[in-house]
Structure formats: structure tokens, C-alpha cells
Design an enzyme around this catalytic site. Structure first.
Site, PDB file in Angstrom:
ATOM      1  N   PRO A 200       0.803  -1.227   0.000  1.00 42.53           N
ATOM      2  CA  PRO A 200       0.000   0.000   0.000  1.00 42.53           C
ATOM      3  C   PRO A 200       0.834   1.273   0.000  1.00 42.53           C
ATOM      4  O   PRO A 200       0.453   2.273  -0.609  1.00 42.53           O
ATOM      5  CB  PRO A 200      -0.827  -0.137   1.282  1.00 42.53           C
ATOM      6  CG  PRO A 200      -0.973  -1.612   1.479  1.00 42.53           C
ATOM      7  CD  PRO A 200       0.329  -2.197   1.012  1.00 42.53           C
TER       8      PRO A 200
ATOM      9  N   TRP B 209      -1.999  -5.389  -5.016  1.00 38.97           N
ATOM     10  CA  TRP B 209      -1.920  -5.517  -6.476  1.00 38.97           C
ATOM     11  C   TRP B 209      -1.282  -6.840  -6.908  1.00 38.97           C
ATOM     12  O   TRP B 209      -0.556  -6.897  -7.893  1.00 38.97           O
ATOM     13  CB  TRP B 209      -1.127  -4.349  -7.087  1.00 38.97           C
ATOM     14  CG  TRP B 209      -1.572  -2.998  -6.657  1.00 38.97           C
ATOM     15  CD1 TRP B 209      -0.812  -2.037  -6.042  1.00 38.97           C
ATOM     16  CD2 TRP B 209      -2.878  -2.424  -6.795  1.00 38.97           C
ATOM     17  NE1 TRP B 209      -1.558  -0.918  -5.776  1.00 38.97           N
ATOM     18  CE2 TRP B 209      -2.841  -1.126  -6.227  1.00 38.97           C
ATOM     19  CE3 TRP B 209      -4.089  -2.886  -7.328  1.00 38.97           C
ATOM     20  CZ2 TRP B 209      -3.945  -0.301  -6.185  1.00 38.97           C
ATOM     21  CZ3 TRP B 209      -5.192  -2.057  -7.282  1.00 38.97           C
ATOM     22  CH2 TRP B 209      -5.105  -0.781  -6.722  1.00 38.97           C
TER      23      TRP B 209
ATOM     24  N   SER C 236      16.373  -0.957  -0.126  1.00 41.16           N
ATOM     25  CA  SER C 236      15.940  -1.943  -1.118  1.00 41.16           C
ATOM     26  C   SER C 236      16.932  -3.081  -1.297  1.00 41.16           C
ATOM     27  O   SER C 236      16.597  -4.125  -1.848  1.00 41.16           O
ATOM     28  CB  SER C 236      15.694  -1.261  -2.467  1.00 41.16           C
ATOM     29  OG  SER C 236      16.887  -0.688  -2.963  1.00 41.16           O
TER      30      SER C 236
ATOM     31  N   GLU D  81       4.277  -3.251 -13.137  1.00 41.45           N
ATOM     32  CA  GLU D  81       5.693  -3.602 -13.319  1.00 41.45           C
ATOM     33  C   GLU D  81       6.535  -2.391 -13.701  1.00 41.45           C
ATOM     34  O   GLU D  81       7.413  -2.454 -14.559  1.00 41.45           O
ATOM     35  CB  GLU D  81       5.838  -4.723 -14.342  1.00 41.45           C
ATOM     36  CG  GLU D  81       5.228  -6.021 -13.843  1.00 41.45           C
ATOM     37  CD  GLU D  81       5.715  -7.234 -14.583  1.00 41.45           C
ATOM     38  OE1 GLU D  81       6.941  -7.379 -14.723  1.00 41.45           O
ATOM     39  OE2 GLU D  81       4.868  -8.018 -15.023  1.00 41.45           O
TER      40      GLU D  81
END
Length: 408
Positions: free
Chosen positions: A132, A162, A184, A388
Site C-alpha cells: 500500500p 496488487w 531496497s 511492473e
């Protein structure tokens, strides 16, 4: 290394024609019904499994095609049939690519067959990355995976969104944070086996397009998975995290994370999906323009219509060439030094949106109704510039690559 060519060989042409026939005879007749129902088209997936399209063997053959054209050719033909149904058929592939890109040989052999099942008991899989508050900004991911050394288990908590096939999948591949300090680069991917306690489906989304494809939230509450479900294994993860920490201290270029590796591998395939949808809309508009008469002649005789069709065809062919180039480069180990994968996805996605809109314009009022498929194609095409990696993210990736900057 296979030479780059724009000519399909005889085997590829045979597969293309076979896929086109399935798309024309099975997918297209069912497209409007499943779009209206907004449900997973299990009967169509089962038909695809029966003939061998929905299977590990088929996608492996296309994935390992030395020319790199197997996957984009397959995607174009299936999505020419219908984007929503095609995504239900190929959606498992994203999870499979996640395992292929990051898993060990044992993990690949164990889990990918369970993602597909067989013609008598069809299964699907889900790749769960977006959250989210963390879509394009993967560094903001909050789903955590904590290692319980005493039990050799990972404990996952968080919410994914999603997710194609989310909640209904037999196997879920979940990207989670294992070291928050690395952003990340502190992510890892995990297999969540069937019927694992704590995993549940959250909200199922009612979408603008691709409505035959199931999209939902996936909620993880103290989900425990064995250590063997960490893709690549813990030793490899520990080594990767150690290198990331060293580079972070030195201020050097950062390493690629698991989710980004999956998306980079799949972007040309998404571009091929967009090409298929664009081509379908163009062909509908072309046929309509040849047969629809106004003022005593076919409307294609008017330059205003004919020039639109010329631009549509030119853009579609250009998009396909970008997709094929990126696909050939990927399978032959050519580095995307100018973000060629993102280029292909960006241009093909924008082409699909533009071409489907032009198709509606050429059909006029008819194009705006659900009696004609271009209305559905236009709704479906909107997703290509979003999932994507949005078009804005693709441009950012391309720009940073050209500038010699790291991709975060």
C-alpha cells in the site's frame, strides 16, 4: 550466441500459429463474458492446460529459446486474444520468473511444477511485491521477514497489494525486508507453500480493465516458512547482505535487489503483451475502416482515417522491434547499457494506450460501446503504463542509466 534476426524460424512460426489459433478460437469468444463477470476464467485456463499452453514445459521452451523471441512471440499472440484472460493464463509466470531468477536448482524443481498443477487440477501462483505504501518506491517496503534460528524458520508479517492471483494462488512468492538498514538492498524473496497458516486474501480489486485477471491484497500474519523457502538460500543471502553493507560504507554502487531482478527480466515480456493488445485494436479498426461507408465510400479513403491507421501500424512495428531487441539481448547476456528493457516496456505501453484510443475514434460511437471489442481493449491497455513499473519509472530508469547513475 544466437544472431539477432527479425525472421522467425519454422519452429517459431508453428508455435505462433498454434497460439494464434487458440487465441482466436478459445480466448476471444470468451473475452466479453469474463470481462463482465470479473472472475478468474478457470475453464479457459484448463483448456490452455489441456493443449499444453498453460504448463511449465511450454514456458520453459519459450524461456530458453536462444533467439530470445519465444516469450515475446507467445505474449503477443495470447494478449492479441484478450488481455484479461491472457493475464490469467500467464500471471503465474511472474512468480515462476522470480524463482528462476533467484532460486536454487532444487527450489526451481520443487516449486515451479506446483505453481501450474496439471490439466486435471490446475493451479496458479502469485508474485507479491507491491505494498500500500511501497509500489514504485521499493525501498519503503514494510513487510518483514525475521529469521528464527532455533527452528530454522522465517516469520513474515505485512500486507501486499496488487498481487495477480493473490490469495487464490497455490504458491505465493513474497518479497520481504530482512535488513531494514540496507533499504531496497535488504530485501529477499520467499516461497509461501500451499495452505500455510497466517496467509489470507485481503481486498479483491474491481478494476477498470483486465477484469478477468484476479488482483487482490495478500495479508501475512506471523506466516512461518521453512528456511529452505528462502530463495537462493541463507548462505547466499548472508554473502549478498555483507557485500551490500561493505559497499554502503564505501559509498559504492549498490547491488540489485531480488524484486528488481524479477521486474527487469519481465519488462520486455510486458512490452510484448502491450504489442498484442495494440495489434488487436489496430486490426479491428482497419477492418472497420475498410467496410464502414460514409458519403458513399469506405472511411479508409479519407486521409484523416488512413493517416491514423498508418501511424498506428508504424508505432506497433516499432514497439515490437524494441521488445525483440531487448529480449534477444537478455537471453544472450547483453547488458542493458541504455536500459533497453525499460525502453521496450515504455514505448510498447504508451503505444497500446494511444493505438486503442485511436481505434475507438475510428469506430466512432460504435467504438465507445461494449458491442465492439476496442472499448475493452482500451480499458485493458491502461494497465501497461502502470504495472511492473509505471511509464514515469521507466523514464527514470532510462535517464539514470544514460547518466551512469545507479538504479535504486
Amino acid at each position: 550466441m544466437a544472431e539477432f534476426t527479425m525472421e522467425l524460424n519454422d519452429d517459431q512460426k508453428e508455435v505462433r500459429d498454434w497460439l494464434h489459433g487458440f487465441a482466436a478460437e478459445v480466448i476471444r469468444p470468451a473475452a466479453a463474458e469474463w470481462d463482465e463477470r470479473e472472475e478468474t476464467p478457470w475453464p479457459v485456463i484448463q483448456e490452455a492446460a489441456k493443449v499444453g499452453i498453460y504448463s511449465l514445459d511450454f514456458y520453459a521452451q519459450q524461456y530458453f529459446d536462444p533467439t530470445g523471441l519465444g516469450i515475446p512471440m507467445a505474449m503477443e499472440e495470447l494478449f492479441w486474444g484478450d488481455a484479461g484472460i491472457a493475464l490469467s493464463i500467464v500471471g503465474t509466470g511472474l512468480a515462476a520468473v522470480g524463482v528462476l531468477a533467484n532460486g536454487t536448482e532444487e527450489q526451481i524443481g520443487t516449486w515451479i511444477p506446483q505453481m501450474y498443477g496439471d490439466a486435471n487440477d490446475v493451479k496458479v501462483a502469485a508474485f507479491c511485491s507491491s505494498e500500500p505504501d511501497a509500489g514504485s518506491d521499493v525501498a519503503s517496503m514494510r513487510t518483514r521477514a525475521v529469521y528464527d534460528e532455533a527452528k530454522d524458520e522465517w516469520v513474515l508479517n505485512g500486507t501486499k497489494t496488487w498481487a495477480t492471483n493473490g490469495g487464490i494462488a497455490n504458491v505465493h512468492v513474497v518479497v520481504a525486508v530482512v535488513d531494514p538498514e540496507l533499504g531496497s538492498k535488504g530485501h529477499a524473496s520467499f516461497i509461501v507453500p500451499p495452505n500455510t497458516p497466517g496467509l489470507s486474501q485481503g481486498q479483491k480489486f474491481k478494476k477498470h480493465g483486465i477484469r478477468a485477471s484476479h488482483t487482490a491484497e495478500v495479508v501475512l500474519e506471523n506466516v512461518r516458512v521453512p528456511g529452505s523457502c528462502l530463495l537462493g538460500g541463507k548462505e547466499k543471502l548472508d554473502q549478498r547482505l555483507a557485500r551490500a553493507r561493505e559497499r554502503a560504507k564505501a559509498g559504492g554502487e549498490r547491488l540489485k535487489n531480488a524484486a528488481m531482478a524479477t521486474f527487469e527480466a519481465s519488462r520486455p515480456a510486458v512490452g510484448a503483451m502491450a504489442v498484442g493488445t495494440a495489434r488487436a485494436a489496430y486490426e479491428e479498426a482497419l477492418e472497420y475502416a475498410k467496410t464502414r461507408e460514409q458519403f458513399g465510400r469506405p472511411i479508409i479513403d479519407n486521409q484523416g482515417v488512413a493517416f491514423q491507421l498508418a501511424d498506428m501500424r508504424t508505432s506497433i512495428d516499432a514497439a515490437r522491434l524494441l521488445v525483440w531487441r531487448a529480449s534477444w539481448m537478455a537471453v544472450n547476456g547483453k547488458a542493458f547499457t541504455a536500459a533497453e528493457g525499460s525502453m521496450s516496456k515504455l514505448f510498447a505501453s504508451e503505444t497500446a494506450k494511444k493505438v486503442t484510443a485511436q481505434a475507438i475514434q475510428i469506430l466512432g460511437g460504435n467504438g465507445y460501446t461494449r458491442e465492439y471489442p476496442v472499448e475493452r481493449m482500451h480499458r485493458d491497455a491502461a494497465i501497461y503504463t502502470i504495472f511492473e513499473g509505471t511509464s514515469e519509472i521507466q523514464r527514470l530508469v532510462i535517464a539514470r542509466t544514460l547518466a551512469g547513475m545507479p538504479i535504486r
